[in-house]
Design a protein around this motif. Structure first.
Motif, mmCIF file in Angstrom:
data_model
loop_
_atom_site.group_PDB
_atom_site.id
_atom_site.type_symbol
_atom_site.label_atom_id
_atom_site.label_comp_id
_atom_site.label_asym_id
_atom_site.label_seq_id
_atom_site.Cartn_x
_atom_site.Cartn_y
_atom_site.Cartn_z
ATOM 1 N N PHE A 1 -4.498 2.078 -1.313
ATOM 2 C CA PHE A 1 -5.076 1.277 -2.502
ATOM 3 C C PHE A 1 -6.898 1.502 -2.938
ATOM 4 N N TYR A 2 -7.097 1.636 -3.775
ATOM 5 C CA TYR A 2 -8.375 2.582 -4.538
ATOM 6 C C TYR A 2 -9.809 0.971 -4.461
ATOM 7 N N VAL A 3 -10.278 1.683 -3.698
ATOM 8 C CA VAL A 3 -11.537 0.215 -3.757
ATOM 9 C C VAL A 3 -12.124 -0.081 -5.680
ATOM 10 N N LYS A 4 -11.643 0.762 -6.569
ATOM 11 C CA LYS A 4 -11.585 0.376 -8.253
ATOM 12 C C LYS A 4 -10.757 -0.614 -8.529
ATOM 13 N N HIS A 5 -9.644 -0.672 -8.132
ATOM 14 C CA HIS A 5 -8.336 -1.336 -8.129
ATOM 15 C C HIS A 5 -8.620 -3.126 -7.609
ATOM 16 N N PHE A 6 -8.673 -2.607 -6.897
ATOM 17 C CA PHE A 6 -9.498 -3.761 -5.561
ATOM 18 C C PHE A 6 -10.174 -4.782 -6.463
ATOM 19 N N ILE A 7 -10.882 -4.002 -6.761
ATOM 20 C CA ILE A 7 -12.462 -4.528 -7.641
ATOM 21 C C ILE A 7 -11.396 -5.341 -8.515
ATOM 22 N N LYS A 8 -11.042 -4.589 -9.398
ATOM 23 C CA LYS A 8 -10.707 -5.111 -10.812
ATOM 24 C C LYS A 8 -9.748 -6.431 -10.998
ATOM 25 N N ASP A 9 -8.715 -5.904 -9.333
ATOM 26 C CA ASP A 9 -7.619 -8.013 -8.943
ATOM 27 C C ASP A 9 -7.934 -8.842 -8.982
ATOM 28 N N MET A 10 -9.415 -8.551 -7.810
ATOM 29 C CA MET A 10 -10.464 -9.361 -7.747
ATOM 30 C C MET A 10 -11.368 -9.702 -9.063
ATOM 31 N N GLN A 11 -11.203 -9.065 -9.948
ATOM 32 C CA GLN A 11 -11.801 -9.922 -11.065
ATOM 33 C C GLN A 11 -11.050 -10.964 -11.854
ATOM 34 N N GLY B 1 1.184 -0.823 -0.101
ATOM 35 C CA GLY B 1 0.216 0.090 -0.328
ATOM 36 C C GLY B 1 0.686 1.141 0.275
ATOM 37 N N ASP B 2 0.078 1.951 -0.169
ATOM 38 C CA ASP B 2 0.925 3.973 0.123
ATOM 39 C C ASP B 2 1.872 4.155 1.051
ATOM 40 N N VAL B 3 1.959 3.005 2.789
ATOM 41 C CA VAL B 3 2.541 2.828 3.497
ATOM 42 C C VAL B 3 4.077 2.551 2.719
#
Length: 295
Positions: A237-247, A129-131
């Motif tokens: 870490f963006y919600v939209k990018h996490f959805i992309k990763d899960m797909q 993540g950002d940290v």
């Protein structure tokens, strides 16, 4: 071996993660040329000594190491395989390192086409993540040839500590899918735990003091639960990018004829969260959905 004296690093993508990562390379003494769709996002790096390039093609012509961390597989494909992309403009012998979370199949295709052009390719997605990006302690999961990995290791070590060559091209992306699958169910648990603590009338900060160091301990619990408590849903870490990763993970699991019920549940919850307008929030925003939701 790549050193600060013989290396020009081209960095594409200066968002939440990329800005800090490129900054560490500058601090290490590398010459860094950068390109981003929005030049304003790169302003701090330019002030720190990075050199702006107005296109991917112009960046690729100057750098002998090219690092990318962009949004989606479609962006990766455009950056590398497009007519004005990296592979059509990079010099022979260049090392390309895609640190975007993308598909294993695309990583393999980039490697194949790079090999035809005498270009060295690594897929090297990250976690932390950002940290982790700010503190240069990212976990970096690498796929590709060992020779290229060894050559690029000094560069990767500027951005992370836990760096492992997982196997051939695509193996880094497959490993990142394992990471995202583990996080997906864990984020449900962390969000539910904090919602439960709140509804039970407990002091969530005191609850964290107990459970963060027990069997329930995890990176998400230690780093994201405190943000949930204070209502900080800015994206590491963006919600939209996490959805992309899960797909991507779901698609790969289907190809292997594998069931992933926890992943499917997490994706459905995050899609519900995105539909509420939270697609650009951090993944810890799941707390807002679960703290209100009655199953």
């Amino acid at each position: 071996m790549l050193t600060t004296n013989n290396t020009v690093i081209g960095f594409i993508g200066t968002g939440v993660m990329g800005k800090s990562m490129a900054g560490h390379l500058l601090k290490a003494g590398y010459k860094v040329v950068i390109y981003s769709r929005t030049k304003e996002k790169a302003s701090e790096l330019l002030e720190s000594g990075a050199i702006w390039k107005d296109s991917v093609a112009n960046l690729a012509k100057e750098a002998n190491v090219i690092i990318t961390i962009v949004g989606y597989p479609s962006d990766v494909e455009e950056v590398y395989l497009g007519e004005n992309g990296v592979l059509n403009n990079a010099m022979k012998g260049t090392y390309i390192i895609d640190m975007t979370t993308s598909t294993p199949s695309l990583a393999k295709e980039i490697f194949r086409q790079a090999k035809e052009r005498d270009i060295n390719s690594l897929d090297a997605p990250v976690s932390g993540g950002d940290v982790g990006a700010k503190e240069a302690r990212l976990t970096i999961m690498v796929g590709g040839e060992e020779r290229a990995y060894n050559a690029c290791l000094p560069v990767l070590e500027c951005m992370g500590h836990n760096i492992v060559l997982q196997g051939d091209a695509g193996a880094g992306q497959h490993t990142k899918m394992c990471n995202q699958i583990a996080i997906a169910s864990n984020m449900i648990g962390v969000s539910e735990a904090m919602a439960y603590a709140t509804k039970a009338g407990l002091n969530p900060e005191n609850v964290l003091k107990s459970i963060s160091f027990g069997a329930a301990g995890s990176w998400s619990l230690s780093n994201l639960a405190p943000r949930m408590i204070v209502g900080d849903f800015e994206p590491g870490f963006y919600v939209k990018h996490f959805i992309k990763d899960m797909q991507i993970a779901l698609d790969e699991a289907e190809l292997m004829d594998m069931n992933t019920p926890g992943l499917e549940l997490a994706k459905s919850l995050y899609e519900e969260l995105a539909n509420l307008g939270e697609e650009n929030s951090g993944t810890q925003a799941l707390f807002t959905l679960l703290s209100k939701k009655t199953f």
